[in-house]
Design a protein around this motif. Structure first.
Motif, PDB file in Angstrom:
ATOM      1  N   PHE A  72      46.076  25.181 -36.164  1.00 47.59           N
ATOM      2  CA  PHE A  72      45.202  24.093 -36.615  1.00 47.59           C
ATOM      3  C   PHE A  72      45.990  23.067 -37.426  1.00 47.59           C
ATOM      4  N   ALA A  73      46.970  23.548 -38.178  1.00 46.23           N
ATOM      5  CA  ALA A  73      47.767  22.647 -39.014  1.00 46.23           C
ATOM      6  C   ALA A  73      48.700  21.777 -38.179  1.00 46.23           C
ATOM      7  N   LYS A  74      49.193  22.333 -37.071  1.00 47.16           N
ATOM      8  CA  LYS A  74      50.223  21.646 -36.297  1.00 47.16           C
ATOM      9  C   LYS A  74      49.687  20.736 -35.197  1.00 47.16           C
ATOM     10  N   LYS A  75      48.534  21.068 -34.626  1.00 46.72           N
ATOM     11  CA  LYS A  75      48.064  20.264 -33.492  1.00 46.72           C
ATOM     12  C   LYS A  75      46.539  20.294 -33.402  1.00 46.72           C
ATOM     13  N   PRO A  76      45.945  19.394 -32.616  1.00 40.96           N
ATOM     14  CA  PRO A  76      44.482  19.392 -32.453  1.00 40.96           C
ATOM     15  C   PRO A  76      44.008  20.691 -31.797  1.00 40.96           C
ATOM     16  N   MET A  77      42.982  21.270 -32.377  1.00 41.68           N
ATOM     17  CA  MET A  77      42.437  22.525 -31.857  1.00 41.68           C
ATOM     18  C   MET A  77      40.915  22.420 -31.785  1.00 41.68           C
ATOM     19  N   THR A  78      40.326  23.192 -30.887  1.00 44.44           N
ATOM     20  CA  THR A  78      38.871  23.251 -30.784  1.00 44.44           C
ATOM     21  C   THR A  78      38.357  24.388 -31.661  1.00 44.44           C
ATOM     22  N   PRO A  79      37.576  24.076 -32.705  1.00 40.05           N
ATOM     23  CA  PRO A  79      37.082  25.134 -33.599  1.00 40.05           C
ATOM     24  C   PRO A  79      36.092  26.051 -32.882  1.00 40.05           C
ATOM     25  N   ARG A  80      36.096  27.322 -33.301  1.00 42.03           N
ATOM     26  CA  ARG A  80      35.174  28.289 -32.702  1.00 42.03           C
ATOM     27  C   ARG A  80      34.258  28.928 -33.737  1.00 42.03           C
ATOM     28  N   THR A  81      34.695  28.959 -34.982  1.00 41.43           N
ATOM     29  CA  THR A  81      33.908  29.615 -36.028  1.00 41.43           C
ATOM     30  C   THR A  81      33.578  28.619 -37.135  1.00 41.43           C
TER      31      THR A  81
END
Length: 350
Positions: A72-81
């Motif tokens: 999450f810190a390094k690149k765009p991510m899709t949150p799940r929780t």
């Protein structure tokens, strides 16, 4: 607002004074750091953001694995929780702040925008309300703590303009007031922490290059103890903010010490690279060359760096001077096919 309303209660002892002198001496190097790191500013900011997010996730004890936090810190991510959504929203908030931290203004609208970002795809964050008694028997009406926040911000700005109080002391006391006023329905502590960081980043540009939250995480236990101590006497108007202020100073000083070490290393590597480039140019020049030939090839390199490189190569028996003075020439030393320690190989020799 009881802490900011009674700033005259604060006494700065000799130890604190020495810390403040050290801090502002380091702050005076701001223009030097900005000029030095300007070419690689984006890389520094990217690394700082990553470190901030990792530290915040650990400070908040988010239910995420270390590897997931780093992603999450390094690149765009899709949150799940829920916690991943929160970290993603914090990232968006800090990205907004980092674009122009010096332009941050302590306004209610800014807090409104911040809580919208933090509550995206999550439960909304509201301004708390309370019953305010009016004149007349049993008369009361709902009062929003948004109004209290505006009063707190106005008081901070008023105290700041008087120039009677040191900035980090004002920020510490603003933070303690914000916590005790219980402004928001949720994440009040987190919003208070982000506001504290925004106020620091506005005036201390060191946090473009090093992570505030990395140092803050190391002080987690001490900070929580300091907040408890400050809260204990807050209602009486005599909040004991000394511990919080001292920790904040130590974080700032440690940050400047780290960026100073980075600057020394950065200059060393830059000069080393320049020296290597000059050496490579000498390999390509005629056997007899002048210092002016090197200046033409490296117009942005100082004479001092050229002189140091020539001296080093002379000491290594790779070049030798021909004459003295400004118009002197240099000769590249050639021994057979060997130049600068590089030997030509024969595929068919013995």
């Amino acid at each position: 607002m009881k802490a900011l309303m009674n700033m005259d209660r604060i006494q700065i002892n000799n130890e604190m004074m020495m810390l403040l002198l050290s801090l502002y001496e380091s702050k005076g190097k701001t223009f030097y750091y900005d000029d030095l790191f300007n070419r690689d500013l984006h890389a520094f900011e990217k690394k700082t953001m990553e470190s901030n997010l990792i530290a915040i996730a650990k400070y908040l004890d988010l239910s995420m694995t270390d590897s997931r936090i780093k992603l999450f810190a390094k690149k765009p991510m899709t949150p799940r929780t829920k916690d991943e959504f929160l970290l993603s929203n914090i990232k968006s908030s800090l990205n907004q702040l980092h674009k122009r931290p010096e332009d941050f203004e302590l306004l209610v609208n800014e807090v409104g925008n911040l809580i919208k970002l933090l509550s995206k795809n999550a439960d909304p964050i509201q301004f708390n309300t309370y019953d305010l008694e009016e004149e007349g028997m049993l008369k009361s009406k709902k009062h929003s703590k948004k109004d209290d926040l505006e009063k707190l911000m106005n008081l901070f700005e008023k105290n700041l303009k008087t120039r009677k109080y040191e900035l980090t002391q004002l920020i510490s006391n603003f933070y303690i007031d914000f916590l005790n006023l219980n402004i928001l329905s949720k994440h009040n502590d987190l919003v208070g922490l982000i506001l504290l960081y925004a106020l620091l980043a506005k005036d201390f540009s060191v946090f473009k290059y090093v992570s505030f939250f990395k140092f803050f995480l190391k002080e987690k236990d001490g900070w929580k103890s300091g907040v408890i101590t400050a809260n204990y006497y807050w209602s009486s108007g005599y909040a004991q903010t000394d511990m919080v202020s001292r920790i904040l100073l130590n974080i700032l000083i440690s940050s400047y010490e780290e960026v100073d070490d980075m600057a020394h290393e950065y200059v060393f590597e830059r000069e080393l690279n320049k020296s290597n480039n000059i050496e490579n140019s000498i390999l390509k020049l005629d056997e007899i060359f002048s210092k002016e030939d090197l200046r033409k090839r490296h117009p942005n390199v100082s004479d001092a760096t050229i002189d140091r490189t020539l001296k080093r190569l002379k000491d290594e028996d790779k070049i030798r001077p021909l004459g003295k003075g400004r118009s002197s020439k240099w000769q590249r030393i050639v021994s057979g096919n060997k130049k600068f320690g590089v030997e030509q190989l024969s595929l068919f020799g013995d």
